[in-house]
Write a protein that holds these residues in place. Structure first.
Motif, PDB file in Angstrom:
ATOM      1  N   ASP A  36       0.838  -1.202   0.000  1.00  0.00           N
ATOM      2  CA  ASP A  36       0.000   0.000   0.000  1.00  0.00           C
ATOM      3  C   ASP A  36       0.870   1.247   0.000  1.00  0.00           C
ATOM      4  O   ASP A  36       0.889   2.017   0.952  1.00  0.00           O
ATOM      5  N   PHE A  37       1.587   1.487  -1.100  1.00  0.00           N
ATOM      6  CA  PHE A  37       2.488   2.623  -1.206  1.00  0.00           C
ATOM      7  C   PHE A  37       1.747   3.958  -1.205  1.00  0.00           C
ATOM      8  O   PHE A  37       2.319   4.978  -0.849  1.00  0.00           O
ATOM      9  N   ALA A  38       0.477   3.968  -1.601  1.00  0.00           N
ATOM     10  CA  ALA A  38      -0.303   5.209  -1.635  1.00  0.00           C
ATOM     11  C   ALA A  38      -1.056   5.447  -0.327  1.00  0.00           C
ATOM     12  O   ALA A  38      -1.686   6.487  -0.164  1.00  0.00           O
ATOM     13  N   GLY A  39      -1.019   4.503   0.586  1.00  0.00           N
ATOM     14  CA  GLY A  39      -1.694   4.672   1.870  1.00  0.00           C
ATOM     15  C   GLY A  39      -3.209   4.719   1.761  1.00  0.00           C
ATOM     16  O   GLY A  39      -3.856   5.476   2.480  1.00  0.00           O
ATOM     17  N   LEU A  40      -3.779   3.911   0.886  1.00  0.00           N
ATOM     18  CA  LEU A  40      -5.229   3.920   0.669  1.00  0.00           C
ATOM     19  C   LEU A  40      -5.989   2.964   1.580  1.00  0.00           C
ATOM     20  O   LEU A  40      -7.201   3.109   1.746  1.00  0.00           O
ATOM     21  N   LEU A  41      -5.317   1.984   2.142  1.00  0.00           N
ATOM     22  CA  LEU A  41      -5.991   0.940   2.914  1.00  0.00           C
ATOM     23  C   LEU A  41      -6.004   1.250   4.409  1.00  0.00           C
ATOM     24  O   LEU A  41      -5.001   1.715   4.960  1.00  0.00           O
ATOM     25  N   THR A  42      -7.140   0.975   5.041  1.00  0.00           N
ATOM     26  CA  THR A  42      -7.176   1.042   6.498  1.00  0.00           C
ATOM     27  C   THR A  42      -6.381  -0.145   7.022  1.00  0.00           C
ATOM     28  O   THR A  42      -6.226  -1.159   6.324  1.00  0.00           O
ATOM     29  N   PRO A  43      -5.869  -0.057   8.242  1.00  0.00           N
ATOM     30  CA  PRO A  43      -5.135  -1.206   8.798  1.00  0.00           C
ATOM     31  C   PRO A  43      -5.990  -2.478   8.818  1.00  0.00           C
ATOM     32  O   PRO A  43      -5.486  -3.571   8.553  1.00  0.00           O
ATOM     33  N   GLU A  44      -7.285  -2.335   9.093  1.00  0.00           N
ATOM     34  CA  GLU A  44      -8.179  -3.506   9.136  1.00  0.00           C
ATOM     35  C   GLU A  44      -8.328  -4.131   7.755  1.00  0.00           C
ATOM     36  O   GLU A  44      -8.289  -5.367   7.622  1.00  0.00           O
ATOM     37  N   ASP A  45      -8.521  -3.294   6.733  1.00  0.00           N
ATOM     38  CA  ASP A  45      -8.669  -3.830   5.375  1.00  0.00           C
ATOM     39  C   ASP A  45      -7.362  -4.433   4.883  1.00  0.00           C
ATOM     40  O   ASP A  45      -7.364  -5.484   4.237  1.00  0.00           O
ATOM     41  N   ALA A  46      -6.235  -3.791   5.180  1.00  0.00           N
ATOM     42  CA  ALA A  46      -4.933  -4.350   4.776  1.00  0.00           C
ATOM     43  C   ALA A  46      -4.726  -5.725   5.418  1.00  0.00           C
ATOM     44  O   ALA A  46      -4.299  -6.672   4.740  1.00  0.00           O
ATOM     45  N   ALA A  47      -5.038  -5.840   6.702  1.00  0.00           N
ATOM     46  CA  ALA A  47      -4.892  -7.132   7.390  1.00  0.00           C
ATOM     47  C   ALA A  47      -5.857  -8.169   6.819  1.00  0.00           C
ATOM     48  O   ALA A  47      -5.488  -9.343   6.642  1.00  0.00           O
ATOM     49  N   GLY A  48      -7.079  -7.766   6.513  1.00  0.00           N
ATOM     50  CA  GLY A  48      -8.058  -8.682   5.930  1.00  0.00           C
ATOM     51  C   GLY A  48      -7.625  -9.183   4.561  1.00  0.00           C
ATOM     52  O   GLY A  48      -7.749 -10.368   4.243  1.00  0.00           O
ATOM     53  N   ILE A  49      -7.114  -8.276   3.729  1.00  0.00           N
ATOM     54  CA  ILE A  49      -6.629  -8.657   2.400  1.00  0.00           C
ATOM     55  C   ILE A  49      -5.448  -9.604   2.537  1.00  0.00           C
ATOM     56  O   ILE A  49      -5.356 -10.621   1.835  1.00  0.00           O
ATOM     57  N   ASP A  50      -4.541  -9.274   3.437  1.00  0.00           N
ATOM     58  CA  ASP A  50      -3.376 -10.125   3.670  1.00  0.00           C
ATOM     59  C   ASP A  50      -3.803 -11.544   4.058  1.00  0.00           C
ATOM     60  O   ASP A  50      -3.269 -12.523   3.530  1.00  0.00           O
ATOM     61  N   ARG A  51      -4.797 -11.660   4.945  1.00  0.00           N
ATOM     62  CA  ARG A  51      -5.297 -12.982   5.361  1.00  0.00           C
ATOM     63  C   ARG A  51      -5.938 -13.727   4.191  1.00  0.00           C
ATOM     64  O   ARG A  51      -5.695 -14.920   4.003  1.00  0.00           O
ATOM     65  N   MET A  52      -6.761 -13.010   3.398  1.00  0.00           N
ATOM     66  CA  MET A  52      -7.399 -13.651   2.245  1.00  0.00           C
ATOM     67  C   MET A  52      -6.358 -14.186   1.265  1.00  0.00           C
ATOM     68  O   MET A  52      -6.485 -15.320   0.773  1.00  0.00           O
ATOM     69  N   LEU A  53      -5.349 -13.385   0.981  1.00  0.00           N
ATOM     70  CA  LEU A  53      -4.326 -13.800   0.025  1.00  0.00           C
ATOM     71  C   LEU A  53      -3.460 -14.928   0.578  1.00  0.00           C
ATOM     72  O   LEU A  53      -3.074 -15.833  -0.169  1.00  0.00           O
ATOM     73  N   ALA A  54      -3.172 -14.880   1.874  1.00  0.00           N
ATOM     74  CA  ALA A  54      -2.401 -15.972   2.494  1.00  0.00           C
ATOM     75  C   ALA A  54      -3.201 -17.268   2.479  1.00  0.00           C
ATOM     76  O   ALA A  54      -2.661 -18.342   2.160  1.00  0.00           O
ATOM     77  N   ASP A  55      -4.487 -17.186   2.793  1.00  0.00           N
ATOM     78  CA  ASP A  55      -5.342 -18.385   2.753  1.00  0.00           C
ATOM     79  C   ASP A  55      -5.405 -18.947   1.338  1.00  0.00           C
ATOM     80  O   ASP A  55      -5.326 -20.168   1.145  1.00  0.00           O
ATOM     81  N   LEU A  56      -5.559 -18.079   0.346  1.00  0.00           N
ATOM     82  CA  LEU A  56      -5.609 -18.529  -1.043  1.00  0.00           C
ATOM     83  C   LEU A  56      -4.316 -19.253  -1.404  1.00  0.00           C
ATOM     84  O   LEU A  56      -4.356 -20.347  -1.981  1.00  0.00           O
ATOM     85  N   ARG A  57      -3.194 -18.658  -1.070  1.00  0.00           N
ATOM     86  CA  ARG A  57      -1.895 -19.274  -1.373  1.00  0.00           C
ATOM     87  C   ARG A  57      -1.737 -20.614  -0.669  1.00  0.00           C
ATOM     88  O   ARG A  57      -1.329 -21.610  -1.278  1.00  0.00           O
ATOM     89  N   ASP A  58      -2.110 -20.655   0.614  1.00  0.00           N
ATOM     90  CA  ASP A  58      -1.950 -21.891   1.390  1.00  0.00           C
ATOM     91  C   ASP A  58      -2.867 -23.005   0.900  1.00  0.00           C
ATOM     92  O   ASP A  58      -2.486 -24.166   0.892  1.00  0.00           O
ATOM     93  N   GLN A  59      -4.074 -22.657   0.479  1.00  0.00           N
ATOM     94  CA  GLN A  59      -5.062 -23.662   0.064  1.00  0.00           C
ATOM     95  C   GLN A  59      -4.899 -24.106  -1.382  1.00  0.00           C
ATOM     96  O   GLN A  59      -5.223 -25.251  -1.717  1.00  0.00           O
ATOM     97  N   THR A  60      -4.422 -23.207  -2.252  1.00  0.00           N
ATOM     98  CA  THR A  60      -4.426 -23.513  -3.686  1.00  0.00           C
ATOM     99  C   THR A  60      -3.075 -23.340  -4.370  1.00  0.00           C
ATOM    100  O   THR A  60      -2.904 -23.789  -5.503  1.00  0.00           O
ATOM    101  N   GLY A  61      -2.159 -22.641  -3.737  1.00  0.00           N
ATOM    102  CA  GLY A  61      -0.887 -22.318  -4.374  1.00  0.00           C
ATOM    103  C   GLY A  61      -0.951 -21.083  -5.256  1.00  0.00           C
ATOM    104  O   GLY A  61       0.055 -20.657  -5.811  1.00  0.00           O
TER     105      GLY A  61
END
Length: 180
Positions: A32-57
């Motif tokens: 988030d180089f432009a600082g557009l994400l709230t800390p909650e949304d950044a953490a939520g996106i990070d979790r979604m992407l980590a789950d996707l990677r862990d479950q599917t590669g």
């Protein structure tokens, strides 16, 4: 012939300089180089992407930048997004199934860049997600929410079905009388 050769040498000499202008990732998932994400949304996106990677590669990344000009992106949104996607090496090189959601704040541009492993249906669906999820949220001043929901939609309607070998199909919510 000499002019053509000189032109090719010049072009090849510029390619590394263009790549050097690109930002270096800080995280494989949320940058988030432009600082557009709230800390909650950044953490939520990070979790979604980590789950996707862990479950599917499948690897995905979200990138916000103030603009593309400071990173050598004077040639347009699509070439810039493709160059950044390839420079960062998003996704598995064999499967070409990574994706990047890119938002350029001051340019008022956004793009969902998909690896070559996705078919034309996925490209069409990415455009639908842009029109049906991201752009309405951005117009309402809900940048962070739009990026989070857009990421969730890419995962749900493109990345997950493709990881199972299914043809991606989006929800009917994007079909409006104007699009039929």
């Amino acid at each position: 012939m000499r002019r053509l050769l000189a032109g090719l040498i010049l072009l090849l000499g510029l390619l590394p300089a263009m790549a050097q202008d690109l930002p270096q990732w800080q995280s494989t998932m949320v940058n988030d180089f432009a600082g557009l994400l709230t800390p909650e949304d950044a953490a939520g996106i990070d979790r979604m992407l980590a789950d996707l990677r862990d479950q599917t590669g499948v690897e995905g990344t979200v990138v916000t930048l103030p603009d593309r000009a400071r990173y050598g992106g004077k040639d347009g949104l699509e070439p810039f997004a493709t160059r950044l996607f390839n420079h960062w090496g998003v996704g598995d090189a064999q499967r070409n199934n990574g994706f990047m959601l890119l938002v350029l704040q001051n340019d008022r541009e956004a793009r969902i860049e998909l690896g070559r492993g996705y078919g034309n249906d996925a490209d069409i669906l990415a455009q639908d997600i842009m029109r049906g999820t991201l752009l309405p949220a951005f117009r309402d001043g809900r940048m962070s929410q739009g990026i989070r929901q857009g990421t969730e939609d890419v995962i749900r309607y493109i990345a997950l079905p493709a990881s199972r070998g299914e043809t991606p199909e989006g929800p009917q919510k994007w079909l409006t009388p104007q699009s039929i």
